[in-house]
Design an enzyme around this catalytic site. Structure first.
Site, PDB file in Angstrom:
ATOM      1  N   GLY A 114      -2.482  -5.633  -1.895  1.00 23.80           N
ATOM      2  CA  GLY A 114      -3.068  -6.820  -2.484  1.00 23.80           C
ATOM      3  C   GLY A 114      -3.777  -7.695  -1.469  1.00 23.80           C
ATOM      4  O   GLY A 114      -4.055  -8.862  -1.716  1.00 23.80           O
ATOM      5  N   GLY A 115      -4.072  -7.117  -0.293  1.00 23.60           N
ATOM      6  CA  GLY A 115      -4.786  -7.858   0.731  1.00 23.60           C
ATOM      7  C   GLY A 115      -4.036  -9.054   1.264  1.00 23.60           C
ATOM      8  O   GLY A 115      -4.619  -9.943   1.869  1.00 23.60           O
ATOM      9  N   SER A 204      -3.030  -0.076   1.059  1.00 27.34           N
ATOM     10  CA  SER A 204      -4.060  -1.117   1.058  1.00 27.34           C
ATOM     11  C   SER A 204      -3.669  -2.215   2.049  1.00 27.34           C
ATOM     12  O   SER A 204      -3.438  -1.924   3.222  1.00 27.34           O
ATOM     13  CB  SER A 204      -4.261  -1.658  -0.363  1.00 27.34           C
ATOM     14  OG  SER A 204      -5.416  -2.467  -0.442  1.00 27.34           O
TER      15      SER A 204
END
Length: 519
Positions: A114-115, A204
């Protein structure tokens, strides 16, 4: 029967049997005190011990956020159901197959993606049961995100000064990650785990966090292996943009002025939901140039958590000497995000500003003779970046004389009429074996591939080597055989995919480019 009652350092926990009754699951276990009130924007504090038996039957809250881009967003529909959100988000979930404490089982700790701005440790794809039934204790946890995880400010810096006089602020998300790993070290034996056999893994932004954690001096002894899916490596979700503590503090001062807080005390009194609304509004109104992240709230070089960028630390051989498995998807965000509309003059100016003496080569690789060419290249930029970062990391390990990494890329398109390809995060259902929760028409070939992937991952968690009985050979990346394992196609070892842009990114991050492009 698996353990459903354990004694942690804070008290006794009561778990429940999972879907597979050979596995027990403990949900919403606090690994630090709720970071609320006076604890907002402070290092994670110890858990308050409890009396008697505490049930661990319900997932904890996710950190306050807006769900990606709203209810109609692709990822919202793909993975997320209704969740509750709050600042009280520092909880963990543990799946264990152990029948008693002290069995010495290997442990995997998952850092969600989710960065580091949104996401959480529970969605329809995440589940530790498939790993637990293979003999691995699996842990997921929440951590602070966005403004709650990264706000720096002079008042916060002054508030936090250690015995050596080191003052810092921001980077609370990473301090949470370290606190969760520390909790595992102290408590996982009670669940049947071996604290000396901990693998950190993520996807991610979570994969980038694995790489960042590997470069921290504070993380030594907390893990022995790392798995990075679509975001780790040299580049990827870790940046070489050096934000100093002073620069981060200035952003914090701008934010306080924007929300009308005259001091830290007033900022801590603003309700969490209102604070997260302020955060998104502030991000939208700040000017940006090509390559800037959406959020100005990210890691800073504070001299405490981070002493340099992770890229620089890796190049300087200042990171964990452990086993690594890293890879990416064939299509990353290519068919998920809308195609950008590029103003060619502005695009060229932004690239010149960002890449300087290498800008000409970037623009050539981007086919920026026309707006259409640049738009087509940028549509694939995430894939190019992820492939390049994985390969660059594998190559720098060899240059440094480290153990070689295991590389992969996932090429099997997701089934379904939306034709999203092998999209970013599309491997989750395969790795976690959660097909039945995802609204896609998976078939037998998908289940076969999932069994292979989960087996490879399990072997790596246990032994630092993904190979095992009944599996096709997965060779590490070496100078003699610079290959990656393909998940899709015939599953054989192949070179990582390469485009002009991925080659540029790999050579740029490794410092191989000549200034004017001449050899």
């Amino acid at each position: 029967m698996a353990l459903t009652r354990v004694k942690t350092e804070s008290g006794i926990l009561k778990g429940a049997l999972a879907g597979n009754q050979r596995v027990a699951v403990y949900k919403g276990v606090p690994y630090a005190a709720p970071p609320v009130g006076a604890y907002r924007w402070r290092e994670p504090q110890p858990v308050e011990p409890w009396e008697g038996e505490r049930t661990a039957y319900v997932w904890g809250d996710a950190c306050l956020q807006k769900r990606v881009l709203g209810g109609g967003d692709f990822y919202q529909k793909e993975f997320y159901a209704d969740r509750t959100f709050s600042e009280d988000c520092l909880t963990a979930n543990i799946w264990t197959p152990a029948k008693e404490a002290g069995e010495g089982l290997p442990v995997a700790v998952w850092i969600h993606g989710g960065g580091m701005q949104h996401g959480d440790c529970i969605n329809m794809a995440y589940d530790g049961e498939a790993f637990a039934k293979r003999g691995v204790i699996f842990v997921t946890f929440g951590y602070r995100l966005n403004v709650f995880g990264f706000l720096a400010h002079p008042e916060l810096t002054a508030e936090r000064k250690d015995a050596d006089g080191v003052a810092s602020s921001g980077n609370y998300a990473y301090l949470d990650i370290l606190a969760a790993l520390g909790w595992v070290q102290k408590n996982i034996a009670a669940f049947g785990g071996d604290p000396k056999r901990v693998t950190i893994m993520g996807q991610s932004g979570g994969a980038g966090a694995v790489m960042d954690v590997a470069t921290m001096e504070l993380s030594r002894g907390l893990y022995c292996r790392g798995i990075m899916q679509s975001g780790g490596g040299l580049g990827g979700m870790i940046g070489d943009n050096k934000v100093t503590l002073a620069e981060a503090e200035q952003i914090g001062k701008e934010f306080f002025a924007y929300i009308g807080a005259e001091n830290l005390e007033q900022a801590r009194q603003i309700p969490g939901q209102k604070m997260v609304e302020h955060y998104y509004d502030f991000c939208r109104q700040r000017p940006k140039k090509e390559g800037d992240p959406y959020s100005p709230f990210n890691m800073n070089i504070d001299g405490y958590v981070f002493h340099d960028t992770s890229v620089n630390r890796i190049k300087a051989n200042q990171f964990g000497d452990v086993d690594y498995l890293v890879g990416a998807m064939a299509d990353e965000f290519r068919y998920v995000m809308p195609r950008r509309q590029i103003d060619l003059a502005k695009y060229r100016a932004d690239i010149q500003s960002k890449y300087g003496r290498y800008a000409k080569q970037y623009l050539k690789a981007a086919h920026a003779e026309t707006a259409e060419g640049a738009e087509e290249t940028e549509q694939s930029s995430s894939s190019d970046t992820m492939w390049a970062s994985a390969q660059a990391f594998a190559e720098i390990l060899l240059e440094l004389g480290r153990k070689p990494a295991y590389l992969y890329y996932f090429s099997k398109p997701a089934p379904g009429e939306d034709h999203r390809g092998a999209f970013h995060s599309g491997e989750h259902a395969y790795v976690f074996q959660t097909f039945l929760r995802i609204n896609r028409p998976y078939d037998g070939s998908d289940f076969d591939l999932s069994n292979e992937m989960c087996a490879y991952w399990t072997n790596f968690i246990k032994n630092g080597d993904p190979n095992g009985e009944g599996l096709m050979s997965w060779k590490p990346y070496t100078k003699q055989e610079s290959l990656a394992k393909e998940f899709g196609g015939d599953g054989r070892m192949r070179p990582m995919p390469e485009t002009e842009m991925s080659a540029f990114r790999r050579d740029y991050i490794l410092g191989r480019l000549k200034e004017d492009g001449n050899e």
